[in-house]
Design an enzyme around this catalytic site. Sequence first.
Site, short mmCIF file in Angstrom:
data_model
loop_
_atom_site.label_atom_id
_atom_site.label_comp_id
_atom_site.label_asym_id
_atom_site.label_seq_id
_atom_site.Cartn_x
_atom_site.Cartn_y
_atom_site.Cartn_z
N CYS A 162 0.83 -1.22 0.00
CA CYS A 162 0.00 0.00 0.00
C CYS A 162 0.86 1.26 0.00
O CYS A 162 0.69 2.15 -0.83
CB CYS A 162 -0.94 -0.02 1.20
SG CYS A 162 -1.90 1.48 1.36
N CYS A 188 -1.53 1.67 -3.09
CA CYS A 188 -2.50 2.76 -2.89
C CYS A 188 -1.87 4.16 -2.87
O CYS A 188 -2.37 5.07 -3.55
CB CYS A 188 -3.24 2.59 -1.57
SG CYS A 188 -3.49 0.90 -1.06
N LYS A 233 0.07 5.26 -6.14
CA LYS A 233 -0.97 5.26 -7.19
C LYS A 233 -1.84 6.51 -7.07
O LYS A 233 -2.13 7.19 -8.06
CB LYS A 233 -1.80 3.97 -7.07
CG LYS A 233 -2.92 3.76 -8.07
CD LYS A 233 -4.23 4.40 -7.72
CE LYS A 233 -4.76 4.09 -6.36
NZ LYS A 233 -5.25 2.73 -6.20
N TYR A 281 -8.66 -3.65 -11.39
CA TYR A 281 -8.38 -2.37 -10.73
C TYR A 281 -7.10 -1.71 -11.26
O TYR A 281 -7.10 -0.55 -11.64
CB TYR A 281 -8.10 -2.62 -9.24
CG TYR A 281 -9.25 -2.80 -8.32
CD1 TYR A 281 -9.70 -1.74 -7.55
CD2 TYR A 281 -9.85 -4.04 -8.13
CE1 TYR A 281 -10.72 -1.91 -6.62
CE2 TYR A 281 -10.86 -4.22 -7.20
CZ TYR A 281 -11.30 -3.15 -6.46
OH TYR A 281 -12.29 -3.32 -5.54
N GLU A 311 -6.86 1.70 -13.51
CA GLU A 311 -6.32 2.91 -12.86
C GLU A 311 -5.08 3.41 -13.60
O GLU A 311 -4.94 4.61 -13.86
CB GLU A 311 -5.98 2.61 -11.39
CG GLU A 311 -7.25 2.40 -10.55
CD GLU A 311 -6.96 2.11 -9.09
OE1 GLU A 311 -5.82 1.77 -8.75
OE2 GLU A 311 -7.91 2.24 -8.28
N HIS A 316 -27.10 21.51 -2.12
CA HIS A 316 -27.23 22.03 -3.47
C HIS A 316 -26.25 23.16 -3.72
O HIS A 316 -26.07 24.00 -2.84
CB HIS A 316 -28.67 22.53 -3.66
CG HIS A 316 -28.96 22.96 -5.06
ND1 HIS A 316 -29.11 22.06 -6.08
CD2 HIS A 316 -29.12 24.20 -5.58
CE1 HIS A 316 -29.36 22.72 -7.20
NE2 HIS A 316 -29.36 24.02 -6.93
N GLU A 329 -26.16 15.19 -4.34
CA GLU A 329 -27.57 15.36 -4.01
C GLU A 329 -28.47 14.48 -4.88
O GLU A 329 -29.62 14.21 -4.53
CB GLU A 329 -28.00 16.83 -4.10
CG GLU A 329 -28.06 17.39 -5.51
CD GLU A 329 -28.51 18.85 -5.56
OE1 GLU A 329 -29.49 19.19 -4.89
OE2 GLU A 329 -27.85 19.65 -6.26
P1 NDP Z 1 -7.75 -7.98 -10.66
O1 NDP Z 1 -7.99 -9.33 -10.12
O2 NDP Z 1 -8.59 -6.85 -10.21
O3 NDP Z 1 -7.83 -8.03 -12.24
C1 NDP Z 1 -7.05 -8.93 -12.98
C2 NDP Z 1 -7.31 -8.68 -14.45
O4 NDP Z 1 -6.37 -9.41 -15.20
C3 NDP Z 1 -8.69 -9.13 -14.89
O5 NDP Z 1 -9.17 -8.20 -15.84
C4 NDP Z 1 -8.42 -10.48 -15.54
O6 NDP Z 1 -9.29 -10.77 -16.61
C5 NDP Z 1 -7.04 -10.25 -16.13
N1 NDP Z 1 -6.27 -11.48 -16.27
C6 NDP Z 1 -6.00 -12.40 -15.35
N2 NDP Z 1 -5.21 -13.36 -15.85
C7 NDP Z 1 -4.98 -13.03 -17.14
C8 NDP Z 1 -4.25 -13.62 -18.19
N3 NDP Z 1 -3.59 -14.76 -18.02
N4 NDP Z 1 -4.23 -13.00 -19.39
C9 NDP Z 1 -4.92 -11.85 -19.59
N5 NDP Z 1 -5.62 -11.23 -18.62
C10 NDP Z 1 -5.66 -11.82 -17.41
O7 NDP Z 1 -6.20 -7.74 -10.37
P2 NDP Z 1 -5.32 -6.43 -10.30
O8 NDP Z 1 -3.95 -6.91 -10.58
O9 NDP Z 1 -5.88 -5.32 -11.11
O10 NDP Z 1 -5.44 -6.03 -8.76
C11 NDP Z 1 -5.17 -6.97 -7.74
C12 NDP Z 1 -5.95 -6.64 -6.50
O11 NDP Z 1 -5.40 -5.50 -5.87
C13 NDP Z 1 -7.41 -6.27 -6.76
O12 NDP Z 1 -8.24 -7.39 -6.81
C14 NDP Z 1 -7.73 -5.39 -5.59
O13 NDP Z 1 -8.17 -6.19 -4.52
C15 NDP Z 1 -6.41 -4.74 -5.23
N6 NDP Z 1 -6.36 -3.34 -5.71
C16 NDP Z 1 -7.25 -2.42 -5.20
C17 NDP Z 1 -7.24 -1.12 -5.63
C18 NDP Z 1 -8.22 -0.15 -5.08
O14 NDP Z 1 -8.81 -0.42 -4.02
N7 NDP Z 1 -8.47 0.99 -5.73
C19 NDP Z 1 -6.28 -0.65 -6.62
C20 NDP Z 1 -5.41 -1.68 -7.11
C21 NDP Z 1 -5.45 -2.97 -6.67
P3 NDP Z 1 -10.74 -11.45 -16.39
O15 NDP Z 1 -11.64 -10.35 -15.96
O16 NDP Z 1 -11.04 -11.99 -17.73
O17 NDP Z 1 -10.52 -12.50 -15.34
#
Ligand code: NDP
Length: 446
Positions: free
Chosen positions: A42, A47, A50, A176, A180, A432, A437
């Site tokens: 984080c 976090c 980012k 995510y 982002e 407002h 709102e």
């Molecule tokens: P996520 O699990 O959110 O997303 C992973 C993405 O990668 C999905 O779109 C998935 O596709 C894709 N994917 C997975 N495997 C493959 C592959 N082999 N080839 C192509 N695409 C693939 O993971 P992130 O890495 O974005 O984030 C990890 C975690 O970190 C999040 O789940 C969250 O909990 C935390 N996080 C929170 C944030 C916040 O609160 N703002 C910010 C950043 C991270 P598909 O949808 O098809 O499975």
Amino acid sequence: MYDYDLLVIGAGSGGVRASRMASSDLGLKVAIVEDNMMGGTCVNVGCVPKKLFTYAGDFAHSLEDAKGYGWNYKNQSFDWKILRKNKDKEIKRLNNVYENMLKNAGVDIINGYATFVDKNTVRINNKNYTAERILISAGATTSLPDTSGIEHAKTSFDAFYLDKLPNEVIIVGGGYIAVEFASIFNNLGAKTKLLLRGDRILREFDNETVDFVSNQMQELGIEIIYNTDIKKLSKKNNKTICHTDKKDFSAELVMYATGRKPYTDKLGLQQVGVKTRNGAIKVNDDFQTNIPSIYALGDVIDKMQLTPVALSEAMTFLNRVYGDKTKKMDYENIPTAIFCYPNMATVGLSQEQATEQGYKFDIYKSNFKPMKNTISGSNCRSFVKLIVDKNTQKVLGVHMIGDDASEIIQGMAIAVKAGLKKSDFDNTIGIHPTSAEEFVTMRTPS
Ligand code: NDP
């Protein structure tokens, strides 16, 4: 009998909270082990940096919007090196804050990597340390697919330390981190593509809300390429090429954001027989593993990988193991935000989840141009959506896209957590003129 009452592996959000409170509030003899920087993902590569990068990107829009309000900027430019330098300085400050917090709480900090020797002993820098209880809060790390040429890909970790802002970026994934970073790079001026294997970004969120945000992101210049499988990666000159099942795409930077996996590989869990599922440590309601003296929480377990969740798990762990056991970790209605541009935030059920769970529900929604954008010249629109149980009138889900959605949804989360009804929203007077709102002025279900 033991060196410590509690030994914590990993000084990330959950580990720091648990060790600090265990020492200062419960008077336990506590040590924390960290082989990297204080504060974990984080603070160092998640976090915090980012959000700083997000602010940097958002200024591009503020500067543009300001022109409609009479401001005129000459020689407007962006310097990545200044952003990186200031970001690094702020992270260093936070590393020190964390270290001092732990020291002031009386926690021993041990620098090094811990591996299990037995159920009460870990080895760090060739020395054994024993503890009555050991808490694993080692976090998670980037998960990359086994694609040929994957060594040419960068991760979000690398993105925080780039020497220069790339002119073109391809981000692989639609979760995510991918979404982002797509906004960050696009806002800062890089030509940005989001390449995903599926047919939607942010798959687990309310589909209509996601469609709205993807349309806005595309209008702002991000190219989203759906249903595309990368077969291999290669490098030519200073470009990385994604060879896909459709065609080749190349960019200066190809960043994979394809999920994160628990960071447990090298802890020696097999040595003591701690059970895992897909690399994640299995725990009970007390965050206890199958080995009674070993506990785990945060991103190493199979729950939500979010900082506030890890903090809450740490407090629950202390209550259940050392306190009166009145707390139980509640994973229902956890609000969350995606810091893309425009900002998206949500709490409670999506329309799809409400349908799956058999609810009969009404939807209230509004798609509007926020007042700020009437004369700014920006085409960005905002979207709010309530999902209301037809039987009980309880608000089951709240979704928003627009400026400050993350700030606004934090308040909405209290309402959803408290089980408030649509009539409670209706009886609340709006502020407002604001976007928020809208949540208390929608009268007709759509
Ligand atoms: P996520 O699990 O959110 O997303 C992973 C993405 O990668 C999905 O779109 C998935 O596709 C894709 N994917 C997975 N495997 C493959 C592959 N082999 N080839 C192509 N695409 C693939 O993971 P992130 O890495 O974005 O984030 C990890 C975690 O970190 C999040 O789940 C969250 O909990 C935390 N996080 C929170 C944030 C916040 O609160 N703002 C910010 C950043 C991270 P598909 O949808 O098809 O499975």
